[in-house]
Design a protein around this motif. Structure first.
Motif, PDB file in Angstrom:
ATOM      1  N   UNK A  61      36.149  61.737  62.102  1.00 50.75           N
ATOM      2  CA  UNK A  61      36.428  62.964  62.836  1.00 50.75           C
ATOM      3  C   UNK A  61      37.407  63.891  62.129  1.00 50.75           C
ATOM      4  N   UNK A  62      38.292  63.349  61.331  1.00 49.95           N
ATOM      5  CA  UNK A  62      39.260  64.190  60.618  1.00 49.95           C
ATOM      6  C   UNK A  62      38.557  65.131  59.632  1.00 49.95           C
ATOM      7  N   UNK A  63      37.374  64.759  59.177  1.00 46.38           N
ATOM      8  CA  UNK A  63      36.655  65.530  58.167  1.00 46.38           C
ATOM      9  C   UNK A  63      35.348  66.116  58.704  1.00 46.38           C
ATOM     10  N   UNK A  64      35.176  66.102  60.030  1.00 46.91           N
ATOM     11  CA  UNK A  64      33.889  66.487  60.618  1.00 46.91           C
ATOM     12  C   UNK A  64      33.607  67.984  60.514  1.00 46.91           C
ATOM     13  N   UNK A  65      34.605  68.794  60.156  1.00 45.30           N
ATOM     14  CA  UNK A  65      34.397  70.240  60.020  1.00 45.30           C
ATOM     15  C   UNK A  65      34.110  70.631  58.566  1.00 45.30           C
ATOM     16  N   UNK A  66      33.878  69.668  57.694  1.00 44.25           N
ATOM     17  CA  UNK A  66      33.830  69.962  56.264  1.00 44.25           C
ATOM     18  C   UNK A  66      32.577  70.691  55.810  1.00 44.25           C
ATOM     19  N   UNK A  67      31.507  70.686  56.631  1.00 42.51           N
ATOM     20  CA  UNK A  67      30.343  71.473  56.208  1.00 42.51           C
ATOM     21  C   UNK A  67      30.674  72.965  56.238  1.00 42.51           C
ATOM     22  N   UNK A  68      31.433  73.384  57.266  1.00 44.71           N
ATOM     23  CA  UNK A  68      31.863  74.787  57.332  1.00 44.71           C
ATOM     24  C   UNK A  68      32.782  75.113  56.157  1.00 44.71           C
ATOM     25  N   UNK A  69      33.684  74.180  55.882  1.00 47.75           N
ATOM     26  CA  UNK A  69      34.635  74.416  54.792  1.00 47.75           C
ATOM     27  C   UNK A  69      33.892  74.533  53.459  1.00 47.75           C
ATOM     28  N   UNK A  70      32.882  73.702  53.263  1.00 43.99           N
ATOM     29  CA  UNK A  70      32.103  73.746  52.021  1.00 43.99           C
ATOM     30  C   UNK A  70      31.398  75.093  51.874  1.00 43.99           C
ATOM     31  N   UNK A  71      30.918  75.645  52.991  1.00 47.16           N
ATOM     32  CA  UNK A  71      30.241  76.953  52.916  1.00 47.16           C
ATOM     33  C   UNK A  71      31.203  78.030  52.409  1.00 47.16           C
ATOM     34  N   UNK A  72      32.477  77.933  52.834  1.00 41.87           N
ATOM     35  CA  UNK A  72      33.450  78.921  52.372  1.00 41.87           C
ATOM     36  C   UNK A  72      33.756  78.738  50.893  1.00 41.87           C
TER      37      UNK A  72
END
Ligand code: FES
Length: 580
Positions: A61-72
């Motif tokens: 869960x700590x890294x579950x937002x990383x797809x958005x971050x990768x897009x940036x």
């Protein structure tokens, strides 16, 4: 080296051109299959190919937002004229993975190393967050040594429960001990769960994740302010986009990881760790990272460099604030500015400037969160490295999280033979223990657990907690969570499972802890210890297959970073054979 990104003499001669620059069967195969993703042909014209190493996982869960971050990050790479390609690697989830995420740090590092080496990339962005993901990715990348830049996922928003700020991990320990002491109801305990984890991001105390993000920033391998921007703050996404631009430039200038992660950079990181009251886990991780990149750092460096460093940051578990407050107060650049006279100011960073140039104008907006060097939050910030007949190769303790009155202590050992023995007996009303005793836990080191679990901050016996006592001296070969606290001696080396003296301790032995003199002594005669050694049964690991078996057979001791012996050092990125 070109200074201007438009002046790019490497174009067409890059590593990725060995895949995409050929007008033959192999070039056809490499390009053609990639084009099934709709990638235009001109992206294969020799521009920098940037791998985005993603530890996204819904089990982490700590890294579950990383797809958005990768897009940036991708936006930034495209803007600078590169081609971004995202790839997944093993995601160590501290909160979900059993028996301990640390067991798999080295496995993840192998995944990273082999992915970077085997795939056509010229530079790499490492998306890191949850505790072990930062060292795992940096260890793997260091063994390849391409241009590299870390983008951390950022901490969660502060926890709030019944009017109180609560911190990841720190309040799990506090609340669970309050329940055992009869001071908190189980219903209140369960309600605090949601209040503790309010947004995307990693633990928002100065635990291991925030510490390792701070280590990445102080090593210079991440951009300024990377450590503290909350995961959901828009500035986290701007930083990711900017990082995408920067990595393309680092490739064009051929600035490699080893140009940034030098001995001077590691020394800076150790000093910064003291000033932020950072996690004890940073010790074992930085030792392993240094081993990969070929920098000579030892436990002695931790004591030498950290001994005089005061703790400047008033964050849990050593203090009262959280990472969100730290960012609003100015974040890590303020700490670095305070440390001006202690740091190697010229150490170069991925921003293209030195660490001092990055931080010299940083302003502090809250002096109750970040204290000045001449009026610190706590006098002892660094990691104390202790040796003696109980830890011939060293052990560590975090003074800023310990009780000052226990820093010099002699007490009767209460021994737990392993973690199951501890769990079975800790709340037994007949356990022969009082608050002056020293709790000793064996067989929780790298080989013994295996994976050196975070169990060294073993909770106190319920009957002691009910007296209002909240700390006792504890000694083990385990680690402890970066969110934990107490007078806890950790990482005892050699560990019990390799026949270290810890294995010989018996109930009733006297143990002496003397932090000012860096000494841990078992007050038992040498001939008696030899007699016990003769009776000691050899440790037999129950892990007979797969990665766990490889780990137990090859893991180094804590004082060497607990890396696998055959992974230390770097192999670069040559791949000698084609795939077809
Ligand atoms: Fe992921 Fe703490 S559980 S950082």
């Amino acid at each position: 080296m070109p200074d201007d990104q438009n002046d790019d003499p490497m174009k067409g001669k890059r590593r990725s051109s060995e895949w995409y620059g050929k007008a033959d069967k192999d070039g056809f195969a490499h390009r053609s299959w990639m084009k099934n993703q709709g990638l235009p042909g001109d992206l294969f014209d020799g521009r920098p190919v940037i791998g985005i190493c993603n530890t996204w996982s819904e089990f982490n869960p700590c890294n579950a937002h990383f797809r958005d971050l990768a897009e940036r990050v991708k936006r930034g790479v495209y803007e600078a004229g590169g081609m971004p390609l995202e790839f997944p690697v093993f995601s160590n989830s501290e909160s979900q993975l059993r028996p301990t995420a640390m067991l798999y740090r080295n496995l993840a590092s192998m995944d990273v190393e082999e992915s970077i080496r085997g795939l056509p990339m010229d530079g790499v962005i490492l998306l890191t967050g949850c505790d072990k993901t930062t060292p795992a990715l940096l260890m793997g990348a260091a063994s390849c040594d391409l241009p590299t830049l870390v983008v951390s996922g950022g901490p969660m928003l502060n926890g709030h429960y019944k009017g109180e700020q609560i911190g990841s991990g720190t309040h799990v320990w506090k609340f669970s001990e309050a329940v055992r002491a009869g001071e908190m109801t189980l219903q209140d305990f369960m309600e605090a769960e949601t209040a503790n984890s309010r947004s995307a991001g990693h633990c928002m105390t100065m635990g291991t994740a925030s510490t390792m993000a701070s280590m990445a920033e102080s090593l210079g391998i991440a951009l300024p302010t990377n450590a503290a921007i909350p995961a959901v703050d828009s500035r986290r996404y701007s930083l990711a986009q900017f990082a995408g631009r920067r990595i393309v430039e680092l490739v064009r200038k051929n600035v490699r990881l080893s140009d940034i992660m030098t001995k001077a950079a590691f020394e800076n990181a150790i000093i910064v760790n003291g000033a932020i009251g950072g996690s004890t886990n940073a010790v074992v991780h930085l030792l392993a990272m240094a081993g990969r990149v070929g920098v000579d750092i030892s436990l002695d460096d931790w004591d030498r460099l950290g001994r005089e460093v005061p703790c400047l940051v008033n964050l849990m578990p050593s203090g009262k604030y959280l990472m969100e407050d730290f960012y609003y107060a100015g974040g890590l650049p303020v700490v670095i500015r305070e440390l001006e006279h202690l740091l190697n100011k010229d150490a170069m960073t991925v921003s293209g400037q030195s660490i001092w140039e990055n931080s010299k104008d940083a302003e502090c907006y809250n002096r109750d969160v970040i204290y000045p060097l001449d009026k610190p939050f706590k006098p002892n910030g660094g990691i104390a490295v202790i040796t003696g007949n109980l830890a011939p190769n060293g052990a560590i303790l975090k003074p800023s999280a310990a009780s000052p009155e226990l820093m010099t202590h002699r007490g009767r050992a209460v021994v737990f033979e392993d973690i199951e023995d501890y769990r079975d007996r800790i709340d037994d009303p007949d356990l022969d223990v009082d608050e002056t005793c020293v709790m000793v836990l064996k067989y929780c080191g790298p080989k013994g657990y295996p994976g050196m679990a975070e169990v060294g901050n073993m909770g106190l016996p319920a009957k002691i907690l009910k007296k209002g006592i909240t700390d006792m001296v504890r000694v083990s070969d385990a680690r402890m969570s970066g969110t934990a606290y107490g007078t806890v001696v950790l990482h005892v080396a050699p560990e019990a499972a390799t026949g270290g003296p810890l294995a010989l301790v018996q109930n009733g032995d006297m143990v002496e802890l003397d932090i000012p003199n860096r000494r841990l002594h078992l007050d038992v005669a040498d001939d008696e210890l030899e007699r016990r050694r003769g009776e000691l049964k050899p440790f037999v690991s129950p892990h007979e297959r797969g990665y766990s078996r490889i780990y137990v057979e090859h893991v180094n001791q804590a004082d060497k970073g607990a890396d696998l012996d055959f992974l230390v050092g770097k192999g670069g990125t040559p791949v000698l054979r084609e795939s077809h």
